[in-house]
Design a protein around this motif. Structure first.
Motif, PDB file in Angstrom:
ATOM      1  N   ILE A  28       0.688  -1.228   0.092  1.00 36.79           N
ATOM      2  CA  ILE A  28      -0.009  -0.089  -0.138  1.00 36.79           C
ATOM      3  C   ILE A  28       0.842   1.279  -0.039  1.00 36.79           C
ATOM      4  O   ILE A  28       0.767   2.074  -0.773  1.00 36.79           O
ATOM      5  CB  ILE A  28      -0.809   0.004   1.163  1.00 36.79           C
ATOM      6  CG1 ILE A  28      -1.888  -1.181   1.025  1.00 36.79           C
ATOM      7  CG2 ILE A  28      -1.684   1.442   1.298  1.00 36.79           C
ATOM      8  CD1 ILE A  28      -2.898  -1.429   2.470  1.00 36.79           C
ATOM      9  N   MET A  29       1.933   1.330   1.067  1.00 32.46           N
ATOM     10  CA  MET A  29       2.755   2.528   0.995  1.00 32.46           C
ATOM     11  C   MET A  29       3.283   2.796  -0.334  1.00 32.46           C
ATOM     12  O   MET A  29       3.803   3.846  -0.899  1.00 32.46           O
ATOM     13  CB  MET A  29       3.838   2.169   2.089  1.00 32.46           C
ATOM     14  CG  MET A  29       3.034   2.326   3.508  1.00 32.46           C
ATOM     15  SD  MET A  29       2.324   4.154   3.569  1.00 32.46           S
ATOM     16  CE  MET A  29       3.782   5.040   3.765  1.00 32.46           C
ATOM     17  N   LYS A  34       3.989   5.539  -5.477  1.00 32.89           N
ATOM     18  CA  LYS A  34       4.130   5.613  -7.124  1.00 32.89           C
ATOM     19  C   LYS A  34       3.471   6.829  -7.472  1.00 32.89           C
ATOM     20  O   LYS A  34       3.299   7.270  -8.791  1.00 32.89           O
ATOM     21  CB  LYS A  34       3.719   4.519  -7.589  1.00 32.89           C
ATOM     22  CG  LYS A  34       4.646   3.127  -7.428  1.00 32.89           C
ATOM     23  CD  LYS A  34       4.297   2.064  -8.046  1.00 32.89           C
ATOM     24  CE  LYS A  34       5.118   0.689  -8.074  1.00 32.89           C
ATOM     25  NZ  LYS A  34       4.418  -0.389  -8.458  1.00 32.89           N
ATOM     26  N   THR A  35       2.363   7.010  -6.886  1.00 34.17           N
ATOM     27  CA  THR A  35       1.341   7.974  -7.338  1.00 34.17           C
ATOM     28  C   THR A  35       1.552   9.459  -6.889  1.00 34.17           C
ATOM     29  O   THR A  35       0.905  10.391  -7.103  1.00 34.17           O
ATOM     30  CB  THR A  35      -0.341   7.748  -6.711  1.00 34.17           C
ATOM     31  OG1 THR A  35      -0.312   8.026  -5.344  1.00 34.17           O
ATOM     32  CG2 THR A  35      -0.701   6.535  -7.232  1.00 34.17           C
ATOM     33  N   GLY A  36       2.740   9.657  -6.063  1.00 36.14           N
ATOM     34  CA  GLY A  36       3.375  10.772  -5.636  1.00 36.14           C
ATOM     35  C   GLY A  36       2.755  11.293  -4.288  1.00 36.14           C
ATOM     36  O   GLY A  36       3.000  12.294  -3.813  1.00 36.14           O
ATOM     37  N   ARG A  37       2.012  10.328  -3.739  1.00 38.00           N
ATOM     38  CA  ARG A  37       1.629  10.522  -2.324  1.00 38.00           C
ATOM     39  C   ARG A  37       2.703  10.039  -1.227  1.00 38.00           C
ATOM     40  O   ARG A  37       3.260   8.904  -1.539  1.00 38.00           O
ATOM     41  CB  ARG A  37       0.374   9.827  -2.092  1.00 38.00           C
ATOM     42  CG  ARG A  37      -0.696   9.877  -2.825  1.00 38.00           C
ATOM     43  CD  ARG A  37      -1.511  11.227  -2.657  1.00 38.00           C
ATOM     44  NE  ARG A  37      -2.572  11.570  -2.986  1.00 38.00           N
ATOM     45  CZ  ARG A  37      -3.486  12.462  -2.535  1.00 38.00           C
ATOM     46  NH1 ARG A  37      -3.300  13.066  -1.115  1.00 38.00           N
ATOM     47  NH2 ARG A  37      -4.566  12.498  -3.216  1.00 38.00           N
ATOM     48  N   ALA A  38       3.323  11.163  -0.551  1.00 42.71           N
ATOM     49  CA  ALA A  38       4.265  10.778   0.402  1.00 42.71           C
ATOM     50  C   ALA A  38       3.470  10.620   1.794  1.00 42.71           C
ATOM     51  O   ALA A  38       3.971  11.603   2.522  1.00 42.71           O
ATOM     52  CB  ALA A  38       5.523  11.733   0.302  1.00 42.71           C
ATOM     53  N   TRP A  39       2.277   9.908   2.093  1.00 48.67           N
ATOM     54  CA  TRP A  39       1.800   9.962   3.426  1.00 48.67           C
ATOM     55  C   TRP A  39       2.731   9.510   4.693  1.00 48.67           C
ATOM     56  O   TRP A  39       3.487   8.545   4.169  1.00 48.67           O
ATOM     57  CB  TRP A  39       0.466   9.206   3.079  1.00 48.67           C
ATOM     58  CG  TRP A  39      -0.417   9.749   2.429  1.00 48.67           C
ATOM     59  CD1 TRP A  39      -0.416  11.143   1.966  1.00 48.67           C
ATOM     60  CD2 TRP A  39      -1.901   9.148   1.907  1.00 48.67           C
ATOM     61  NE1 TRP A  39      -1.397  11.434   1.197  1.00 48.67           N
ATOM     62  CE2 TRP A  39      -2.351  10.272   1.341  1.00 48.67           C
ATOM     63  CE3 TRP A  39      -2.341   7.869   2.029  1.00 48.67           C
ATOM     64  CZ2 TRP A  39      -3.567  10.045   0.635  1.00 48.67           C
ATOM     65  CZ3 TRP A  39      -3.442   7.865   1.502  1.00 48.67           C
ATOM     66  CH2 TRP A  39      -4.167   8.753   0.570  1.00 48.67           C
ATOM     67  N   GLN A  40       2.515  10.162   5.487  1.00 47.16           N
ATOM     68  CA  GLN A  40       3.326   9.528   6.742  1.00 47.16           C
ATOM     69  C   GLN A  40       2.595   8.109   7.178  1.00 47.16           C
ATOM     70  O   GLN A  40       1.691   7.819   6.841  1.00 47.16           O
ATOM     71  CB  GLN A  40       3.013  10.537   7.927  1.00 47.16           C
ATOM     72  CG  GLN A  40       3.736  11.847   7.839  1.00 47.16           C
ATOM     73  CD  GLN A  40       5.338  11.712   7.536  1.00 47.16           C
ATOM     74  OE1 GLN A  40       5.994  11.050   8.416  1.00 47.16           O
ATOM     75  NE2 GLN A  40       5.782  12.331   6.597  1.00 47.16           N
TER      76      GLN A  40
END
Length: 126
Positions: A28-29, A34-40
């Motif tokens: 998931i991370m 890959k979609t440009g999401r750098a969620w914590q």
């Protein structure tokens, strides 16, 4: 009844659905990155916990890792949200939704013809 989820929760669900209905936390991370999401990490864990509370996913421990499995299929979620939209905006009239799609050129003539053939065949898409 299938609950509505937030846009962020839906993004995670889409990853799980695209992965055959289950995915490890690391997958998931990786897909979010890959979609440009750098969620914590804590953000993703919170979103997954909310999805579990809503009955959308279940978590299973595999060694030291968590695997998340969708309880609700993508098609079932889409159908429930479409029904909610039709009820809310068109007073339950699917005809009103389709008319809007056609009148506002939100559906191409090719799509229209394909849908017409689908309707006439009496087939159900799975």
């Amino acid at each position: 009844m299938i609950p509505k989820v937030s846009d962020s929760e839906l993004e995670i669900l889409k990853i799980i659905w695209a992965n055959g209905g289950s995915a490890l936390y690391a997958k998931i991370m990786g897909e979010l990155l890959k979609t440009g999401r750098a969620w914590q990490k804590n953000t993703v864990i919170t979103l997954l916990s909310r999805l579990a509370e809503k009955g959308m996913v279940k978590a299973k421990k595999i060694g030291r890792r968590n695997e998340y499995t969708a309880i609700v299929s993508e098609k079932d979620y889409q159908a429930a949200q479409t029904q909610t939209l039709v009820n809310k905006l068109y007073e339950g009239s699917a005809k009103g939704l389709v008319a809007t799609l056609i009148q506002r050129d939100m559906i191409s003539p090719g799509d229209y013809e394909e849908l017409k053939r689908f309707w006439e065949s009496g087939a159900k898409e799975e």
